[in-house]
Scaffold this motif. Structure first.
Motif, mmCIF file in Angstrom:
data_model
loop_
_atom_site.group_PDB
_atom_site.id
_atom_site.type_symbol
_atom_site.label_atom_id
_atom_site.label_comp_id
_atom_site.label_asym_id
_atom_site.label_seq_id
_atom_site.Cartn_x
_atom_site.Cartn_y
_atom_site.Cartn_z
ATOM 1 N N ALA A 11 6.496 -4.013 4.795
ATOM 2 C CA ALA A 11 6.665 -4.296 3.366
ATOM 3 C C ALA A 11 6.172 -3.166 2.476
ATOM 4 C CB ALA A 11 5.935 -5.594 3.007
ATOM 5 N N ALA A 12 5.184 -2.405 2.955
ATOM 6 C CA ALA A 12 4.522 -1.400 2.116
ATOM 7 C C ALA A 12 5.477 -0.427 1.436
ATOM 8 C CB ALA A 12 3.480 -0.648 2.951
ATOM 9 N N PRO A 13 6.493 0.121 2.132
ATOM 10 C CA PRO A 13 7.356 1.104 1.461
ATOM 11 C C PRO A 13 8.022 0.589 0.195
ATOM 12 C CG PRO A 13 7.728 1.138 3.824
ATOM 13 C CD PRO A 13 6.850 -0.034 3.553
ATOM 14 N N TYR A 14 8.235 -0.718 0.098
ATOM 15 C CA TYR A 14 8.852 -1.296 -1.095
ATOM 16 C C TYR A 14 7.792 -1.682 -2.128
ATOM 17 C CZ TYR A 14 12.635 -1.347 2.246
ATOM 18 O OH TYR A 14 13.560 -0.967 3.180
ATOM 19 N N LEU A 15 6.655 -2.141 -1.648
ATOM 20 C CA LEU A 15 5.562 -2.474 -2.560
ATOM 21 C C LEU A 15 4.942 -1.224 -3.182
ATOM 22 C CD1 LEU A 15 3.837 -5.308 -0.492
ATOM 23 C CD2 LEU A 15 5.498 -5.536 -2.352
ATOM 24 N N TYR A 16 5.160 -0.069 -2.569
ATOM 25 C CA TYR A 16 4.660 1.184 -3.140
ATOM 26 C C TYR A 16 5.291 1.483 -4.498
ATOM 27 C CZ TYR A 16 2.390 2.592 1.261
ATOM 28 O OH TYR A 16 1.586 2.672 2.364
ATOM 29 N N ALA A 17 6.326 0.745 -4.874
ATOM 30 C CA ALA A 17 6.933 0.937 -6.197
ATOM 31 C C ALA A 17 5.927 0.722 -7.316
ATOM 32 C CB ALA A 17 8.115 -0.009 -6.375
#
Length: 467
Positions: free
Chosen positions: A107-113
């Motif tokens: 999930a992190a790559p999208y939550l990094y937004a």
């Protein structure tokens, strides 16, 4: 009185961290790429801890009554929707592993937004500081990559203390992202040289970075990203004409003759070298044959063709698997499930069934599988809005600052490399990408080229507090 002074110093420090923290995080990841991202075991990784610290610091700044700017309305809505949707799929994902460490990593790559919402507009003094920080970060990266290329892939560097079987070492190369960062310096240096700024030195930096990327690294996806970066720099000719005119007026009418002679000399020396070396560079010989970086520098048409065919078969199988289920196609499988293995696509890529390979080496397919058409649509919308922000900043900014150009080059290069590799699924790709979008959004609002979210909802935006 002493308490008041201490509070004032603490407030100034919090503002400085809030101003430079997102940029420093992005530059750290660009300077160290893969090995710097994993210097501590995770998840969470070092970037995650820094990001949590920046969020806490922003909360303190806002609690103190400081306004820190606003995002362009379209980007704010799209990025906010991506955060919300990714958060929902993380909480309500398929399977029982929704909250384990692997699901968090997915999930992190999208939550990094969220990093895009922490970037603040920089004044002229702060932009100059940012320029120096960018110089140090990119030159540091080029220096250690050059050393690794020159000495080869030998184990000259110590393994990270936690790394099992010495699989990850300090200064470990990751050719796709390292090629992108070399291209970033090459594009920035070329723009500076063509604008008349330290012409000889910047041409030398550009040639050095391109030589390392072309002859020393073998990431074909990275080379495609570098080509896109150079095309962007070429398209900025009208901006350079405007900046060169101002530079000539300040300098008395022309570039220094010494700079012109040095630039000509460098071109004369570099052209034969590039003509002789480029056809034998691994990446040039293999570019038409496939899109996967190899671990060795020995390329053959057979291996490259086989790799390309395996990749395409794997992607085709994954698309068929996604489309087999309407719910899966619409909202994805969420985070945690190993969709690449479950779909049977992994065995078409690797007969060893390596379970650590969790991504199809294609960011768009990964997003579709994880977040469905809903999430993929949001990512595409963010990309389109980002292109609009690039156009606004280029056309409307009184001057194109170095930090503006770096943000533009990061934004255009990362999705290209991520189409053929695991780049934006990693901290070293996703966080710089969202920093770049945040900077472009804040900059467009700062110069009055775009409407901010605060204006769109009818609130009068407060004047930013500048440290």
């Amino acid at each position: 009185m002493r308490d008041r002074d201490s509070q004032r110093r603490g407030g100034a420090l919090a503002l400085k961290i809030d101003t430079y923290g997102p940029l420093l995080l992005a530059l750290y990841l660009l300077a160290t790429t893969r090995w710097g991202s994993y210097v501590i075991p995770g998840p969470p990784y070092i970037a995650d801890f820094v990001l949590m610290g920046l969020l806490a610091n922003r909360a303190l700044v806002v609690a103190a009554g400081r306004s820190r700017g606003s995002r362009e309305v379209g980007f704010a809505v799209a990025a906010g929707a991506l955060l919300a949707w990714a958060g929902m799929r993380f909480v309500f994902g398929d399977g029982a592993s929704s909250f384990d460490a692997q699901a968090a990593r997915d999930a992190a790559p999208y939550l990094y937004a969220v990093l895009a919402f922490l970037v603040v507009p920089l004044n002229a003094t702060q932009a100059e500081v940012a320029r120096r920080l960018i110089n140090w970060a990119l030159i540091f990266h080029l220096a250690w990559v050059t050393v690794r290329v020159v000495v080869g892939h030998s184990n000259f560097a110590p393994a990270l203390p936690w790394s099992p079987n010495e699989s990850l070492r300090v200064f470990a190369l990751r050719p796709d992202i390292d090629t992108v960062v070399c291209g970033l310096l090459a594009g920035l240096a070329l723009h500076r040289a063509l604008s008349g700024r330290s012409v000889g030195m910047n041409f030398l930096l550009c040639a050095w970075a391109l030589a390392v990327a072309l002859a020393g690294l073998d990431a074909r996806a990275g080379i495609l990203a570098v080509l896109v970066q150079l095309l962007v720099v070429a398209a900025l000719a009208p901006v350079r004409k405007r900046e060169t005119r101002a530079l000539r007026e300040r300098a008395g009418g022309a570039w220094r003759a010494a700079d012109r002679r040095l630039a000509v000399a460098l071109v004369i020396v570099a052209l034969p070298v590039l003509i002789a070396a480029a056809p034998n560079a691994p990446v040039i010989k293999s570019l038409p044959l496939g899109l996967k970086p190899h671990e060795s520098h020995a390329f053959t048409g057979t291996n490259a063709d086989a790799t390309a065919r395996a990749r395409l078969r794997s992607w085709s199988r994954l698309v068929d698997w996604i489309e087999e289920d309407a719910g899966r196609m619409a909202v994805g499988v969420g985070f945690g499930p190993h969709f690449y293995l479950d779909s049977g696509a992994l065995r078409l890529l690797s007969t060893k069934q390596r379970e650590e390979i969790r991504s199809p080496h294609n960011y768009w397919l990964n997003t579709w599988a994880r977040l469905g058409i809903a999430g993929l649509g949001l990512v595409v919308a963010i990309l389109v809005i980002g292109l609009r922000l690039v156009a606004l900043v280029v056309r409307k900014a009184p001057e194109l600052r170095d930090v503006d150009l770096v943000a533009i080059l990061v934004f255009v290069a990362m999705p290209v490399a991520a189409t053929f590799g695991v780049v934006m699924e990693s901290p070293f790709g996703a966080l710089p990408f969202f920093w770049a979008l945040g900077h472009l959004s804040a900059r467009a609002c700062q110069i009055g080229a775009a409407r901010s979210l605060a204006e769109a909802i009818g609130r009068r935006p407060a004047k930013p507090a500048l440290p």
